[in-house]
Scaffold this active site. Structure first.
Site, short mmCIF file in Angstrom:
data_model
loop_
_atom_site.label_atom_id
_atom_site.label_comp_id
_atom_site.label_asym_id
_atom_site.label_seq_id
_atom_site.Cartn_x
_atom_site.Cartn_y
_atom_site.Cartn_z
N GLY A 1 -4.99 8.11 -7.07
CA GLY A 1 -4.40 7.75 -5.78
C GLY A 1 -5.22 6.80 -4.94
O GLY A 1 -4.92 6.61 -3.76
N CYS A 2 -6.23 6.16 -5.54
CA CYS A 2 -7.16 5.33 -4.74
C CYS A 2 -6.45 4.21 -3.99
O CYS A 2 -6.66 4.01 -2.79
CB CYS A 2 -8.27 4.78 -5.62
SG CYS A 2 -7.72 3.94 -7.10
N MET A 3 -5.59 3.45 -4.67
CA MET A 3 -4.92 2.33 -4.02
C MET A 3 -3.97 2.81 -2.94
O MET A 3 -3.80 2.15 -1.89
CB MET A 3 -4.16 1.50 -5.06
CG MET A 3 -3.66 0.16 -4.56
SD MET A 3 -5.01 -0.96 -4.12
CE MET A 3 -4.67 -1.30 -2.42
N VAL B 1 -6.13 3.64 0.06
CA VAL B 1 -6.58 2.40 0.70
C VAL B 1 -5.43 1.79 1.51
O VAL B 1 -5.62 1.30 2.63
CB VAL B 1 -7.09 1.40 -0.35
CG1 VAL B 1 -7.28 0.01 0.26
CG2 VAL B 1 -8.40 1.89 -0.95
#
Length: 223
Positions: free
Chosen positions: A84-86, A89
């Protein structure tokens, strides 16, 4: 051991100084944060920088999400760790846009004021809660990825994919068809988004959003 520690620190400092001599630039204590410059060699400016940094809304991986995300086949997941990083961000980017829009760049977090019921800060935070009703929640972003791009929960998003989903969610909010009992704060009613997938920003499309009644717009340029 204390003497050894001092010696090691001195050696490291000497090593760093030697490395700096070979760098093609001169390191400084200058720091830029969202277009504001600080000279952190100065104690007062360092404190101001830290206050500014601590005031930014930071969103990251979570586990134990109360409303699970559903995969094809019936499996459910309660964490976005590792994929889920993007999306996180993207949430932080939107949060900063909303802070600048509603509170201004000079705003700094103050708990007594900003955690009060009905505060603008809490309205902004409510947009990103990990619940299906929040307009830019993990659930909403993942669901948009499923509908637009065929991405399942746990699939990695790139910048363009995330921008497309945000554009879709903003359009849905503007049309009043976000569904699922979405609860959007009042400031979002005047916000429009345009996602440019090929990196070129077309002025006419941005102006078109103003013509449709938007008081603020978020142009998302991707490559």
């Amino acid at each position: 051991w204390p003497l050894a520690g001092v010696s090691v620190r001195a050696m490291l400092r000497r090593l760093v100084d030697e490395v700096f001599k070979w760098l093609p630039w001169t390191p400084t204590m200058q720091v830029a944060l969202l277009s504001v410059d600080y000279d952190t060699a100065d104690e007062t400016q360092r404190a101001q920088f830290l206050e500014d940094f601590r005031s930014r809304i930071q969103l990251t991986y979570r586990s134990g999400i109360s409303t699970p995300l559903s995969l094809e086949g019936g499996k459910e997941i309660t964490s976005d760790s590792g994929w889920g990083c993007m999306l996180r961000v993207t949430q932080m980017m939107l949060a900063q846009c909303f802070v600048s829009l509603t509170l201004g760049r000079a705003w700094r977090y103050q708990a007594a004021r900003d955690l009060a019921e009905g505060s603008a800060y809490k309205e902004i935070i409510s947009c990103f809660l990990d619940v299906p009703k929040a307009p830019f929640s993990l659930h909403k972003l993942v669901h948009g990825g499923q509908r637009l791009l065929g991405k399942e929960p746990s699939a990695w998003f790139g910048p363009t994919s995330a921008a497309r989903v945000v554009g879709h969610l903003c359009d849905s909010l503007a049309k009043g068809d976000a569904g699922d009992g979405t609860e959007a704060p009042s400031f979002l009613k005047g916000v429009a988004c345009v996602a440019f997938e090929d990196g070129a920003i077309f002025k006419s499309l941005v102006l078109e959003k103003f013509g449709q009644g938007a008081g603020a717009r978020l142009p998302l340029g991707c490559r």
